[in-house]
Design a protein around this motif. Structure first.
Motif, PDB file in Angstrom:
ATOM      1  N   GLN A 189       0.860  -1.058  -0.081  1.00 22.05           N
ATOM      2  CA  GLN A 189      -0.024   0.091  -0.029  1.00 22.05           C
ATOM      3  C   GLN A 189       0.837   1.095   0.033  1.00 22.05           C
ATOM      4  O   GLN A 189       0.507   2.049  -0.713  1.00 22.05           O
ATOM      5  N   GLN A 211      -6.578   3.553   6.973  1.00 24.87           N
ATOM      6  CA  GLN A 211      -6.901   2.096   6.933  1.00 24.87           C
ATOM      7  C   GLN A 211      -6.469   1.483   8.295  1.00 24.87           C
ATOM      8  O   GLN A 211      -7.148   0.495   8.953  1.00 24.87           O
ATOM      9  N   ARG A 214      -9.021   2.404  11.017  1.00 21.88           N
ATOM     10  CA  ARG A 214     -10.428   1.343  10.867  1.00 21.88           C
ATOM     11  C   ARG A 214      -9.993  -0.020  11.392  1.00 21.88           C
ATOM     12  O   ARG A 214     -11.021  -0.564  12.007  1.00 21.88           O
ATOM     13  N   SER A 290     -12.870 -10.453   3.735  1.00 18.91           N
ATOM     14  CA  SER A 290     -13.302 -10.008   2.103  1.00 18.91           C
ATOM     15  C   SER A 290     -12.462  -9.176   1.356  1.00 18.91           C
ATOM     16  O   SER A 290     -12.160  -9.279  -0.133  1.00 18.91           O
ATOM     17  N   GLN A 291     -11.137  -8.451   1.870  1.00 20.72           N
ATOM     18  CA  GLN A 291     -10.270  -7.903   1.022  1.00 20.72           C
ATOM     19  C   GLN A 291      -9.181  -8.772   0.679  1.00 20.72           C
ATOM     20  O   GLN A 291      -8.446  -8.337  -0.157  1.00 20.72           O
TER      21      GLN A 291
ATOM     22  N   ASN B  90      -3.129  -3.585  -5.831  1.00 19.12           N
ATOM     23  CA  ASN B  90      -2.727  -2.271  -4.631  1.00 19.12           C
ATOM     24  C   ASN B  90      -3.571  -1.139  -4.682  1.00 19.12           C
ATOM     25  O   ASN B  90      -3.232  -0.045  -4.486  1.00 19.12           O
ATOM     26  N   LEU B  91      -4.981  -1.307  -5.030  1.00 19.19           N
ATOM     27  CA  LEU B  91      -5.850  -0.276  -4.831  1.00 19.19           C
ATOM     28  C   LEU B  91      -5.983   0.028  -3.408  1.00 19.19           C
ATOM     29  O   LEU B  91      -5.661  -0.690  -2.578  1.00 19.19           O
ATOM     30  N   PHE B  92      -6.289   1.310  -3.134  1.00 17.98           N
ATOM     31  CA  PHE B  92      -6.490   1.730  -1.805  1.00 17.98           C
ATOM     32  C   PHE B  92      -7.939   1.247  -1.207  1.00 17.98           C
ATOM     33  O   PHE B  92      -9.048   1.798  -1.651  1.00 17.98           O
ATOM     34  N   PRO B  93      -8.132   0.296  -0.470  1.00 18.43           N
ATOM     35  CA  PRO B  93      -9.364  -0.357  -0.055  1.00 18.43           C
ATOM     36  C   PRO B  93     -10.347   0.563   0.546  1.00 18.43           C
ATOM     37  O   PRO B  93     -11.567   0.299   0.441  1.00 18.43           O
ATOM     38  N   HIS B  94      -9.768   1.533   1.231  1.00 13.57           N
ATOM     39  CA  HIS B  94     -10.755   2.627   1.885  1.00 13.57           C
ATOM     40  C   HIS B  94     -11.212   3.533   1.126  1.00 13.57           C
ATOM     41  O   HIS B  94     -12.038   4.544   1.557  1.00 13.57           O
ATOM     42  N   ASP B 138     -13.434  -3.617  -3.168  1.00 16.81           N
ATOM     43  CA  ASP B 138     -13.850  -4.963  -3.151  1.00 16.81           C
ATOM     44  C   ASP B 138     -14.920  -5.272  -3.722  1.00 16.81           C
ATOM     45  O   ASP B 138     -15.314  -6.450  -3.656  1.00 16.81           O
TER      46      ASP B 138
END
Lengths: 294, 245
Positions: A189, A211, A214, A290-291, B90-94, B138
């Motif tokens: 990331q 992130q 969270r 899920s991620q 590597n996308l930003f999941p948030h 996601d």
């Protein structure tokens, strides 16, 4: 078996469970009825037995009078309840200060910038000390030590000093929670953020930290529950909180019911909070699953 | 034509393990150079070195004739002019898809938010993802996520785009939609360095193909020549193994 995936709706409309499936369902419902019956009877037996054992003990009547005097409990309720507002206020103010201080500590410890080296050392030392010293000791040291310095303008207000002691100690705990959250974010990331041209600080602020926070909400709520209870410790400085209020009442009558009242009031706050924590934890686990590894 | 990227005698090792030994490579403007080779041959490491995610041990890398491997160069500024897409998206999941794309334009290139969003939407539309703009990553398929990652890396108008085995984590159906997107970028003249295991794709998109073997370029040349008439025995062997799969 339930048909959870209705991908093919047309063929589902004409579907009836087979004889075999009906038979299975019948056996399953028999099995579940049996399980419920066993659970119920064993609960009644064990819990009922426990209650019976306590009630039938020789000192029960006296015990009931000293700890569960309902009339007296109702009488002292307003006094103890007034005390617990002090705990609540202290918790609210402290948790805001703790969050800010802990976040700064965690950022200082995880940063690699050369200019921040002294802060990194200070933060490490701070966390080591305040995580290792009992809260009660910190409260005593701050509560009695700071006024003893006699510095003009420095407050002698025990409530403020008690809050300060709690903030000092909890910031060290919470800083470690934040730090573990930051370290738990996969390096890819940061690499993705940096490859887009974001600076270290920007990558931290926009990609890593959101992130990380969270992810650590459940353990933070856990610490909040602990914090609420530990605010009771400032009563040692003479702050009239729920614990102190109950203690004063008890010392007048030698009846311990006020303590029970205080305990129930604390539970009324902490139990709902623990339930919220559990739910937050479940949600965050589901989200992380899920991620996958992305 | 002057090269956008020029790699000269680059060396890189991790401990005792030499991953790149004297690799030199020029990538002219509007061309695509495809890196092929077995896993561990140094393809990914070369791309990561170009993007300055790894520090090289020797040699130099030039972007638009300016050395970016100099310690005096601002790493962030050099990276601003390159885009890289990773195997694992590597996308930003948030962040929502659109925010993933507009983050760097807004924060790094100081583009106004409305303008960045408008440009992002044009790109999303072009790659058939406009309806996913407000979704979180996601909720997207692997192929869609990878296309978003591509859009994210070109939204900053890079001088060169680096693609690191971008289809390796995708199933065969999704591979094609991602490769179609890259082919389109190639036609628009994007300068690219691509590490891939997809030989058909390499053939289709490459101006030049480089076969890497144990950290050295064993063979390089026009795509048709290297892929169909390899001269080096190791290239032949590799291509034979690949075609058996």
């Amino acid at each position: 078996m339930t048909h959870s995936s209705n991908d093919n709706k047309n063929s589902n409309e004409s579907w009836y469970p087979s004889e075999l499936e009906l038979q299975r369902q019948k056996v399953r419902s028999q099995q579940s009825r049996k399980r419920i019956a066993i659970a119920t009877s064993s609960s009644v037996l064990v819990l009922g037995g426990l209650v019976l054992f306590i009630i039938s003990s020789p000192g029960w009547e006296l015990f009931k009078q000293t700890y569960f005097d309902i009339e007296y409990g109702i009488e002292v309720l307003p006094i103890v309840a007034k005390g617990i507002t002090t705990n609540i206020r202290l918790t609210i103010i402290a948790s805001i200060l703790i969050t800010i201080l802990a976040l700064l500590l965690a950022l200082a410890r995880t940063s690699k910038a050369a200019a921040l080296t002294p802060f990194r050392i200070l933060a490490t030392v701070y966390v080591d000390i305040f995580r290792g010293v009992p809260l009660l000791l910190v409260i005593l040291l701050v509560g009695f030590g700071v006024p003893a310095l006699g510095i003009r303008g420095l407050t002698g207000n025990v409530l403020v000093l008690g809050t300060l002691a709690v903030v000092l100690t909890y910031s060290a705990y919470v800083a470690e929670v934040f730090r573990s959250g930051i370290l738990s974010i996969h390096p890819s990331q940061r690499a993705a953020a940096r490859s887009l041209g974001l600076t270290q600080a920007q990558a931290m602020r926009y990609v890593i930290l959101p992130q990380a926070i969270r992810r650590v909400i459940p353990p933070l709520l856990n610490d909040l529950v602990a914090l609420i209870k530990d605010t009771g410790l400032v009563s040692i400085l003479g702050v009239i909180d729920a614990v102190r209020a109950a203690q004063i009442q008890t010392s007048k009558t030698f009846n311990y019911t006020p303590y029970i009242v205080a305990a129930i009031l604390f539970l009324m706050i902490t139990i709902p909070l623990t339930r919220i924590t559990d739910r937050a934890l479940q949600k965050s686990i589901a989200q992380q699953n899920s991620q996958g590894t992305t | 034509m002057r090269p956008v990227l020029s790699i000269e005698k680059v060396r890189k090792s991790f401990g005792q393990n030499t991953v790149l030994g004297e690799v030199s490579l020029q990538v002219p403007e509007h061309t695509a150079t495809v890196l092929i080779g077995a896993s561990g041959s140094g393809k990914s490491t070369l791309l990561r070195c170009i993007n300055l995610l790894e520090q090289i041990d020797d040699g130099a890398i030039y972007l638009d004739e300016k050395e970016i491997t100099s310690p005096l160069v601002n790493v962030d500024e050099a990276r601003m002019r390159m885009g890289i897409v990773f195997q694992s998206f590597n996308l930003f999941p948030h962040m929502r898809v659109i925010d993933n794309i507009t983050l760097a334009p807004i924060k790094v290139h100081k583009v106004k938010k409305e303008q960045a969003r408008a440009e992002a939407k044009i790109l999303l539309e072009k790659f058939g993802l406009l309806d996913k703009a407000e979704e979180f990553p996601d909720r997207l398929s692997g192929g869609q996520q990878q296309r978003v990652a591509i859009i994210r890396s070109i939204a900053t108008h890079p001088r060169a785009l680096l693609l690191d085995e971008i289809t390796s984590a995708l199933d065969p159906v999704l591979v094609n939609e991602v490769l179609a997107a890259i082919t389109e970028l190639k036609q628009e003249g994007m300068t690219m360095v691509i590490a891939t295991h997809e030989m058909n794709f390499a053939h289709q998109v490459a101006n030049e193909v480089c076969f890497l073997h144990n950290g050295f370029i064993a063979e390089r040349g026009p795509a048709a020549q290297v892929l169909q008439d390899p001269q080096d025995i190791r290239t032949k062997e590799f291509l034979r193994k690949v075609s058996l799969n």
